[in-house]
Scaffold this active site. Structure first.
Site, PDB file in Angstrom:
ATOM      1  N   GLY A  78       0.863  -1.253  -0.006  1.00 14.18           N
ATOM      2  CA  GLY A  78      -0.093  -0.266   0.013  1.00 14.18           C
ATOM      3  C   GLY A  78       1.090   1.412  -0.130  1.00 14.18           C
ATOM      4  O   GLY A  78       1.981   1.507  -0.652  1.00 14.18           O
ATOM      5  N   GLY A 112       3.447   3.421   1.214  1.00 16.53           N
ATOM      6  CA  GLY A 112       4.277   2.507   2.698  1.00 16.53           C
ATOM      7  C   GLY A 112       4.920   3.914   2.773  1.00 16.53           C
ATOM      8  O   GLY A 112       5.737   3.892   3.910  1.00 16.53           O
ATOM      9  N   ARG A 113       5.682   5.161   2.421  1.00 18.56           N
ATOM     10  CA  ARG A 113       6.052   6.112   2.076  1.00 18.56           C
ATOM     11  C   ARG A 113       5.741   7.313   1.472  1.00 18.56           C
ATOM     12  O   ARG A 113       6.476   8.478   1.385  1.00 18.56           O
ATOM     13  CB  ARG A 113       7.726   5.696   1.915  1.00 18.56           C
ATOM     14  CG  ARG A 113       8.178   5.370  -0.091  1.00 18.56           C
ATOM     15  CD  ARG A 113       9.444   5.599   0.171  1.00 18.56           C
ATOM     16  NE  ARG A 113       9.451   5.053  -1.197  1.00 18.56           N
ATOM     17  CZ  ARG A 113      10.961   5.729  -2.085  1.00 18.56           C
ATOM     18  NH1 ARG A 113      11.627   5.988  -1.034  1.00 18.56           N
ATOM     19  NH2 ARG A 113      10.976   4.825  -3.093  1.00 18.56           N
ATOM     20  N   LYS A 124       5.967  11.868  -1.985  1.00 23.17           N
ATOM     21  CA  LYS A 124       7.191  10.147  -2.353  1.00 23.17           C
ATOM     22  C   LYS A 124       8.529  10.168  -1.305  1.00 23.17           C
ATOM     23  O   LYS A 124       8.826  12.325  -0.566  1.00 23.17           O
ATOM     24  CB  LYS A 124       7.279   9.592  -3.423  1.00 23.17           C
ATOM     25  CG  LYS A 124       8.674   8.720  -2.755  1.00 23.17           C
ATOM     26  CD  LYS A 124       8.625   8.185  -4.073  1.00 23.17           C
ATOM     27  CE  LYS A 124       9.726   7.015  -4.545  1.00 23.17           C
ATOM     28  NZ  LYS A 124       9.778   7.040  -6.093  1.00 23.17           N
ATOM     29  N   GLY A 136       9.859   5.442   5.364  1.00 25.75           N
ATOM     30  CA  GLY A 136       9.275   6.701   5.219  1.00 25.75           C
ATOM     31  C   GLY A 136       9.789   7.234   4.633  1.00 25.75           C
ATOM     32  O   GLY A 136       9.082   8.701   4.126  1.00 25.75           O
ATOM     33  N   ARG A 147       4.134  15.031  -6.739  1.00 23.29           N
ATOM     34  CA  ARG A 147       3.758  14.260  -7.352  1.00 23.29           C
ATOM     35  C   ARG A 147       1.818  15.139  -7.679  1.00 23.29           C
ATOM     36  O   ARG A 147       1.099  15.111  -7.716  1.00 23.29           O
ATOM     37  CB  ARG A 147       3.764  13.473  -7.692  1.00 23.29           C
ATOM     38  CG  ARG A 147       4.769  12.607  -7.753  1.00 23.29           C
ATOM     39  CD  ARG A 147       4.686  11.114  -7.504  1.00 23.29           C
ATOM     40  NE  ARG A 147       5.815  10.607  -7.418  1.00 23.29           N
ATOM     41  CZ  ARG A 147       5.904   8.875  -7.224  1.00 23.29           C
ATOM     42  NH1 ARG A 147       4.632   8.426  -6.388  1.00 23.29           N
ATOM     43  NH2 ARG A 147       7.180   8.418  -7.537  1.00 23.29           N
ATOM     44  N   ARG A 175      -4.957   1.945  -8.772  1.00 22.22           N
ATOM     45  CA  ARG A 175      -3.392   1.451  -9.393  1.00 22.22           C
ATOM     46  C   ARG A 175      -4.619   0.148  -9.962  1.00 22.22           C
ATOM     47  O   ARG A 175      -5.491  -0.385  -9.602  1.00 22.22           O
ATOM     48  CB  ARG A 175      -2.683   1.307  -8.727  1.00 22.22           C
ATOM     49  CG  ARG A 175      -2.415   1.852  -8.408  1.00 22.22           C
ATOM     50  CD  ARG A 175      -1.339   2.238  -6.174  1.00 22.22           C
ATOM     51  NE  ARG A 175      -1.091   2.947  -6.224  1.00 22.22           N
ATOM     52  CZ  ARG A 175       0.876   3.120  -6.143  1.00 22.22           C
ATOM     53  NH1 ARG A 175       1.632   2.565  -6.843  1.00 22.22           N
ATOM     54  NH2 ARG A 175       1.391   4.915  -5.561  1.00 22.22           N
ATOM     55  N   ASP A 233       0.988  -3.093  -9.515  1.00 21.91           N
ATOM     56  CA  ASP A 233       0.743  -2.274  -8.138  1.00 21.91           C
ATOM     57  C   ASP A 233       1.196  -0.393  -8.878  1.00 21.91           C
ATOM     58  O   ASP A 233       1.354   0.089  -8.271  1.00 21.91           O
ATOM     59  CB  ASP A 233       1.354  -2.200  -6.682  1.00 21.91           C
ATOM     60  CG  ASP A 233       2.644  -2.709  -6.788  1.00 21.91           C
ATOM     61  OD1 ASP A 233       2.795  -3.422  -7.447  1.00 21.91           O
ATOM     62  OD2 ASP A 233       3.459  -1.526  -6.442  1.00 21.91           O
ATOM     63  N   ASN A 234       2.136  -0.741 -10.175  1.00 24.15           N
ATOM     64  CA  ASN A 234       2.507   0.653 -10.434  1.00 24.15           C
ATOM     65  C   ASN A 234       2.011   1.110 -11.877  1.00 24.15           C
ATOM     66  O   ASN A 234       2.324   1.746 -12.617  1.00 24.15           O
ATOM     67  CB  ASN A 234       4.719   0.402 -11.039  1.00 24.15           C
ATOM     68  CG  ASN A 234       5.297   0.340  -9.803  1.00 24.15           C
ATOM     69  OD1 ASN A 234       4.702   1.073  -8.784  1.00 24.15           O
ATOM     70  ND2 ASN A 234       6.191   0.063 -10.012  1.00 24.15           N
TER      71      ASN A 234
END
Length: 450
Positions: free
Chosen positions: A86, A88-89, A109, A122, A175, A182, A250-251
């Site tokens: 999920g 995560g950072r 990010k 993270g 971003r 996703r 997931d990307n």
């Protein structure tokens, strides 16, 4: 334009995300602000102090999310299913409408730990943030739909990483993206057999990203859209000579927008087996295998949607991908050559001729498109390019070769040696001038191509 805040993600409900808090950082030093992107969402008028408050300390923007949300998803990572991932950072920080009326996200990010961080800290290295600025600026200039590096703020922590010199500097990246849903978001719901939320998510994506309402055929319509958009992304990757490096499910964004840059590379030449990630030892995501990899990921979306749709229409929807990819890679190559398309019977053989000549001669990709813009190759391109030169003769230019960029002695490129050199100047002397100059050079190239 005026800032137009949104909170659309809240329609999905708390089964899709976890409210989180940003980390508190020792420092907040503004290193990059993308005012061109900010103008598209009405945030270019922020002072540097306000910018740091929102994108370094993550004070909420007015009218949008009042607390960051770490999104939940699963995914296949190098074809191995992982239900333990999920955000995560990073997290979804805000939503808004851009100057085209599209729903946009500001995601982060390196903004701190979340329930999905597992054993990670993270954080993001400053080098990782610099690399993402370079990747997204170059891709945007080359016509690839991509997330935009919106903000980079150095945070004053020392990070230790096993795959690069440590300790190293840290940063928080923001971003701007056309959504953060996703394929792995759908996979998570299928994994838990959650048909109600699968239907809810399908309707959300159709409504907010494709301008359509849900109905009995919503799953197959969604799949057809995603197949077409991701095929377009794959075609543009190839024409750009770009290798993403980690095309896990997931990307892959369901809007077909490229994002989440880790070990990316631009290939120096048309080398089918060129890889970006040192850990991709099997070449799963090598340059020429990217269309196959993305298609495989879309198949995982189709598999997830089988819980709420019949198999036959989903199979039919998947058939959009191969045809769209062939059309889009030709369109992208012609765009980069400054030529007007002539139709599949001419354009597809041209793509084959380009690939064959580049492989045989090991000609640098960027040099070829630079020299060939307008459809005429210099005489120095010898016999291996004879067949290609004959095909190019039948095409009309879409714009003249009159921008000053075309008088440069060499094309603007983004190979790994230059990336490392730009970072070295920052790491050794805190010299940001090469990065600033490179971003300006990339945007100048984009103007010449546009």
């Amino acid at each position: 334009m005026a800032f137009t805040p949104q909170q659309a993600i809240l329609e999905l409900g708390d089964a899709f995300y976890d409210p989180v808090h940003a980390a508190r950082f020792p420092q907040a030093i503004l290193r990059f602000r993308n005012d061109r992107a900010a103008a598209e969402v009405g945030l270019d008028g922020l002072s540097d102090e306000q910018w740091i408050a929102h994108f370094g300390r993550f004070e909420p923007l007015p009218g949008t999310l009042q607390q960051p949300l770490a999104l939940r998803y699963h995914g296949h990572q190098f074809r191995v299913y992982n239900p333990e991932i999920g955000d995560g950072r990073g997290f979804l920080f805000a939503q808004m409408t851009d100057d085209q009326g599209r729903l946009m996200d500001l995601g982060t990010k390196g903004s701190g730990q979340t329930p999905w961080s597992r054993f990670g800290d993270g954080r993001l290295t400053l080098k990782g943030g610099v690399r993402e600025i370079l990747a997204t600026e170059m891709l945007e200039a080359l016509g690839v739909e991509t997330s935009r590096s919106f903000s980079l703020i150095e945070t004053g922590e020392e990070l230790h990483r096993g795959d690069e010199p440590s300790p190293t500097r840290s940063a928080a990246l923001v971003r701007l993206s056309h959504g953060h849903i996703r394929i792995g978001t759908f996979q998570r719901l299928a994994y838990s057999q959650d048909t109600e939320n699968l239907q809810r998510l399908t309707g959300y994506v159709l409504r907010h990203y494709y301008g359509e309402e849900a109905g009995d055929d919503a799953p197959q319509r969604l799949l057809a859209h995603v197949a077409a958009r991701t095929a377009r992304m794959a075609g543009r990757f190839m024409a750009a000579g770009f290798v993403h490096g980690v095309l896990n499910s997931d990307n892959i964004n369901v809007t077909g927008e490229s994002f989440d840059y880790g070990p990316w590379r631009f290939a120096p030449s048309w080398a089918p087996g060129f890889t970006a990630a040192y850990f991709d030892q099997s070449g799963l995501y090598a340059f020429s295998r990217q269309p196959e990899a993305i298609y495989w990921d879309v198949m995982q979306l189709a598999s997830s949607l089988r819980l709420i749709a019949e198999e036959a229409p989903l199979i039919e929807a998947m058939e959009v991908f191969p045809e769209t990819f062939q059309r889009e890679v030709a369109s992208a190559m012609l765009w980069r050559l400054g030529l007007k398309p002539r139709g599949p019977e001419h354009d597809r053989p041209l793509v084959g001729a380009i690939e064959a000549a580049l492989v045989e001669t090991d000609t640098p990709i960027d040099r070829f498109f630079f020299d060939g813009f307008g459809g005429k190759l210099p005489e120095s391109y010898g016999e291996p390019f004879a067949a290609l030169r004959a095909r190019l003769a039948g095409y009309e230019p879409r714009k003249p070769r009159d921008h000053e960029y075309w008088s440069d002695p060499a094309p603007c490129a983004m190979l790994i040696d230059e990336v490392e050199a730009i970072w070295a100047r920052i790491a050794q002397g805190d010299d940001w001038a090469p990065l600033t100059a490179k971003v300006a050079a990339i945007r100048r190239m984009g103007e010449a191509l546009a």
